[in-house]
Design an enzyme around this catalytic site. Structure first.
Site, short mmCIF file in Angstrom:
data_model
loop_
_atom_site.label_atom_id
_atom_site.label_comp_id
_atom_site.label_asym_id
_atom_site.label_seq_id
_atom_site.Cartn_x
_atom_site.Cartn_y
_atom_site.Cartn_z
N TYR A 38 0.49 -0.97 0.30
CA TYR A 38 -0.09 -0.02 -0.01
C TYR A 38 1.04 1.33 0.09
CZ TYR A 38 -4.14 2.55 0.65
OH TYR A 38 -5.57 3.43 0.38
N LYS A 93 -20.15 -20.58 -10.99
CA LYS A 93 -18.86 -19.81 -12.31
C LYS A 93 -17.71 -19.80 -12.08
CE LYS A 93 -19.85 -19.95 -16.62
NZ LYS A 93 -20.80 -20.45 -17.37
#
Length: 405
Positions: A38, A93
């Site tokens: 970060y 999926k």
């Protein structure tokens, strides 16, 4: 509640709800890790991507991330159940993407009932992804959603209910035709179901060499013919100048039946009127247009395929979409074009002709399995799929000029 329904609910609920999670790919333990992951370190890839958008493939997960997106307007065979109700299917999926091709996928359910809302929403979130898998969107809106997104975006947009089904069905059909000593060019084809899958199957068969004059498309009102004034543009593409009006009429002397409609639609007595050595792809789920045992009782020369795993020759989309996207993502393709779809068809067709690995036999409890009437499509557990199909799609992307690597 049946035992299967209870098991399905428990599977999705226990030991924690849902089927997917997010996992870390980089260490995040020390102060240095945090400064790199970060602030301040993350500013460096930001600046690189600003200079060159393709750098996102180098510094983020974009190149291995697919959005699995639905508005829930046509969930499986359940119809319009709304966006939220589609989430178990979209999670599933995403699960299959990861399991079969190591493609990461986010399921995204959009409360967008119109084409305009769907297109705008998906287009705005598209920078996140390397590809978009559209799912369970009703026809004919699904055609327009896909078309507009393909025009707007520079990443693959693939409606699997259309093209995944078409690719697997076409691969199996090419093999069935060879076994039956028929050719695609000369075969008379009847397709029942003029929605997403039916239209896409016929468009792909035309690209593979079928003749439009040999194709009869049948919807809920009968044969799609040039005298009808109720056809959307996608059906009108297949309107015949013919006196045929019913499915029974169309099936006489037909070589191929393709069903993406509803159960028990193909009567045994109609099957008997088809040409010698007929081919029947009865793909309605969960119950096919005709059950294999019924078809074989009527015709012992028929080759059958269904959408079910408990019969031979299952037309299963998991044979396609994970591997098609794997190849497209690896090529950083800007689209999945017809050349790439045909490459996937031919790769799957050829794979079914090869000796079957022992691991596949073990998975299905079989002693042997070889190319023939009961084996025209590879099994989903075949490990060679990951080697063969992505490479074919990748090579086709390069050859057709849509690869960016």
């Amino acid at each position: 509640m049946t035992d299967l329904k209870r098991k399905a609910l428990d599977y999705h609920r226990l030991p924690r709800p849902g089927k997917i999670e997010v996992a870390l790919t980089k260490p995040c333990e020390t102060q240095e890790d945090l400064s790199l992951a970060y602030t301040p370190g993350v500013a460096q890839p930001v600046l690189e991507i600003e200079k060159d958008p393709l750098a996102a493939y180098e510094y983020t997960n974009k190149g291995n991330l697919v959005g699995v997106i639905s508005n829930g307007s046509a969930i499986l065979g359940l119809g319009n159940r709304g966006a939220l109700a589609s989430k178990p299917v979209m999670e599933g999926k995403a699960m299959l993407f990861k399991r079969f091709a190591n493609v990461d996928a986010f399921d995204i359910e959009i409360d967008a009932p119109t084409v305009e809302a769907m297109v705008e929403t998906v287009a705005r979130m598209a920078p996140t992804f390397g590809g978009i898998n559209l799912e369970d969107i009703k026809a004919p809106e699904c055609f327009e959603v896909e078309r507009q997104l393909q025009e707007k975006l520079d990443i693959p947009v693939f409606h699997d209910d259309q093209h995944g089904t078409a690719i697997i069905a076409a691969a199996g059909l090419l093999n069935a035709l060879e076994i039956q000593s028929k050719t695609l060019e000369e075969s008379r084809i009847v397709c029942v179901g003029a929605g997403a899958a039916g239209i896409a199957i016929l468009q792909l068969l035309l690209a593979l060499g079928a003749r439009k004059e040999n194709i009869a498309l049948v919807d809920s009102k009968g044969v799609v013919h040039s005298g009808r004034d109720d056809l959307n543009p996608y059906k009108a593409e297949f309107a015949l100048d013919t006196s045929l009006r019913t499915l029974e009429d169309a099936l006489k002397n037909a070589d191929v039946f393709i069903g993406v409609s509803q159960k028990d639609l193909l009567k045994p007595e109609w099957l008997k009127t088809m040409a010698p050595k007929p081919i029947v792809f009865a793909m309605a789920n969960p119950d096919p247009e005709i059950r294999p045992e019924v078809a074989l009782a009527a015709r012992d020369d028929v080759i059958m395929a269904t959408g079910r795993s408990d019969y031979p020759n299952q037309v299963n989309n998991v044979l396609g979409f994970p591997f098609i996207f794997r190849g497209a993502l690896d090529a950083r393709a800007s689209e999945i074009n017809m050349t790439m779809k045909i490459a996937a068809v031919k790769a799957l067709s050829e794979l079914a002709r090869q000796p079957v690995p022992q691991v596949v036999l073990d998975a299905y409890g079989l002693e042997s399995l070889e190319f023939g009437p009961d084996y025209i499509i590879p099994k989903p557990t075949d490990p060679r799929l990951l080697d063969v199909v992505p490479k074919a799609v990748y090579d086709a992307a390069v050859a057709s000029g849509v690869a960016r690597i």
